[in-house]
Write an enzyme that holds these catalytic residues in place. Sequence first.
Site, PDB file in Angstrom:
ATOM      1  N   SER A 115      38.200 -52.443  12.186  1.00 15.62           N
ATOM      2  CA  SER A 115      39.240 -51.414  12.072  1.00 15.62           C
ATOM      3  C   SER A 115      40.648 -51.897  12.420  1.00 15.62           C
ATOM      4  O   SER A 115      41.602 -51.114  12.341  1.00 15.62           O
ATOM      5  CB  SER A 115      38.888 -50.212  12.950  1.00 15.62           C
ATOM      6  OG  SER A 115      37.871 -49.445  12.347  1.00 15.62           O
ATOM      7  N   LYS A 123      43.277 -51.112   9.915  1.00 14.54           N
ATOM      8  CA  LYS A 123      44.053 -49.873   9.867  1.00 14.54           C
ATOM      9  C   LYS A 123      45.500 -50.063  10.300  1.00 14.54           C
ATOM     10  O   LYS A 123      46.348 -49.204  10.051  1.00 14.54           O
ATOM     11  CB  LYS A 123      43.362 -48.798  10.703  1.00 14.54           C
ATOM     12  CG  LYS A 123      42.019 -48.378  10.091  1.00 14.54           C
ATOM     13  CD  LYS A 123      41.265 -47.400  10.959  1.00 14.54           C
ATOM     14  CE  LYS A 123      39.994 -46.952  10.241  1.00 14.54           C
ATOM     15  NZ  LYS A 123      38.774 -47.288  10.962  1.00 14.54           N
ATOM     16  N   SER A 177      40.286 -43.951  15.015  1.00 16.38           N
ATOM     17  CA  SER A 177      39.755 -44.901  14.032  1.00 16.38           C
ATOM     18  C   SER A 177      38.974 -44.203  12.922  1.00 16.38           C
ATOM     19  O   SER A 177      37.964 -44.726  12.429  1.00 16.38           O
ATOM     20  CB  SER A 177      38.862 -45.941  14.721  1.00 16.38           C
ATOM     21  OG  SER A 177      38.841 -47.142  13.984  1.00 16.38           O
ATOM     22  N   LYS A 209      45.377 -51.209  18.517  1.00 19.40           N
ATOM     23  CA  LYS A 209      44.203 -50.765  17.772  1.00 19.40           C
ATOM     24  C   LYS A 209      42.928 -51.505  18.197  1.00 19.40           C
ATOM     25  O   LYS A 209      42.955 -52.715  18.421  1.00 19.40           O
ATOM     26  CB  LYS A 209      44.416 -50.997  16.267  1.00 19.40           C
ATOM     27  CG  LYS A 209      43.334 -50.374  15.380  1.00 19.40           C
ATOM     28  CD  LYS A 209      43.439 -48.872  15.356  1.00 19.40           C
ATOM     29  CE  LYS A 209      42.265 -48.218  14.662  1.00 19.40           C
ATOM     30  NZ  LYS A 209      41.006 -48.293  15.463  1.00 19.40           N
TER      31      LYS A 209
END
Length: 390
Positions: free
Chosen positions: A61, A64, A116, A223
């Site tokens: 992720s 992202k 997420s 993140k």
Amino acid sequence: MKRMILFALALLLLIPVWSTPLSVEAAPSVSTHAESAALIDVSSDRILYSSQGDKSMRIASLTKIMTAIVAIEHGKLSDQVTISRNAAGKEGSSIYLKLGEEMSLQHLLYGMMLRSGNDAATAIAEHVGGSVEGFAYMMNEKARLIGMEHSSFKNPSGLDEEGHYSTANDMAKLTAYALRNPVFREIVKTKVKKAPNPNETWDYTWMNKNKMLNLYDGADGVKTGYTKIAKRCLVSSATRNGQQLAVVTLNDPDDWADHTKLLDYGFKNFPLHPLVNKGDVIDGTSYVAGISFGYPALESEKNQFTSQIQMNDPASANYRLGEVGAVHYMLSGKPIGSVPLFMKGSPRLKLDDHGAFSFSGSLGGTSGGADKWLFIVQYLFRIVFTGRSA
């Protein structure tokens, strides 16, 4: 004839002329549990530490980060996005969006970055790119422009897919680029976010999964990521004494501790060395610096900074835009950044550093440098095709 010359100059300016940020030599040793790791200074793009930093790996992720910055730059935050069947049914982590539900692009970005949500990432991609495939194309174009030479994006969520990969060094470059965007910065430092829920009487409440925001003093992003193949992935950032650093680790079973170690390492060994302040008169000239400029360096490097003044041709586009020249800074003889020179009292001094189209840090060409050349190209095309300079 004059217009043809200007047109040719505009095309030439599309060719990158900046150099790669200076690498670190003879730095103190440090190690992590990560298969791949990188530490970057955000303002300068200088990689301060890298271990197998160019190794192509799954990034889960962390993808992202790219999804968010592309959506912020190409979408309208107030747009209402309708959730498709594809988005609502996306596997993996989710913010539990329902088919036909509407949510603003801004709130989808928060849901994607804090929780997420793969459903949010898919909805964002379909809205901004027209389709997941169309958005993936935009992601790869942005990667190319940033200089991510070892990355390929196939989807907006980071779910494992053949041909979807990046490296610690590339993700460090991307993170530094994204953190210079104020909307992105605000989202990733948010610990808790509420958003309207059209399906219930209560609002959505999203808690940020990034524990570094609570574990590390000055932490302000960015993140988390995990899949069974990629394992634990993390990008974090922190700001102290006006300096922002970012850390990337891929496949790191002890990432919270390793990020603390690398951030401490960076702040201790590579503090920003101020070289000039905005408005300072440059020695040997009657001109002033258009921006403040500092550079992260080891104590052993601080006496190796040099500078060189280069004046612009009065007939050049830069000069016509108010930039009479530039001071080019070097470390150990290698270019690290450039500061524009203005006349005293120039209205350009009232702009923020980004508005001054500085190289603001490195010549590595992510935001400041690229924006400057893009602006000049647009300016020249206006002259070529309209005959007007303003």
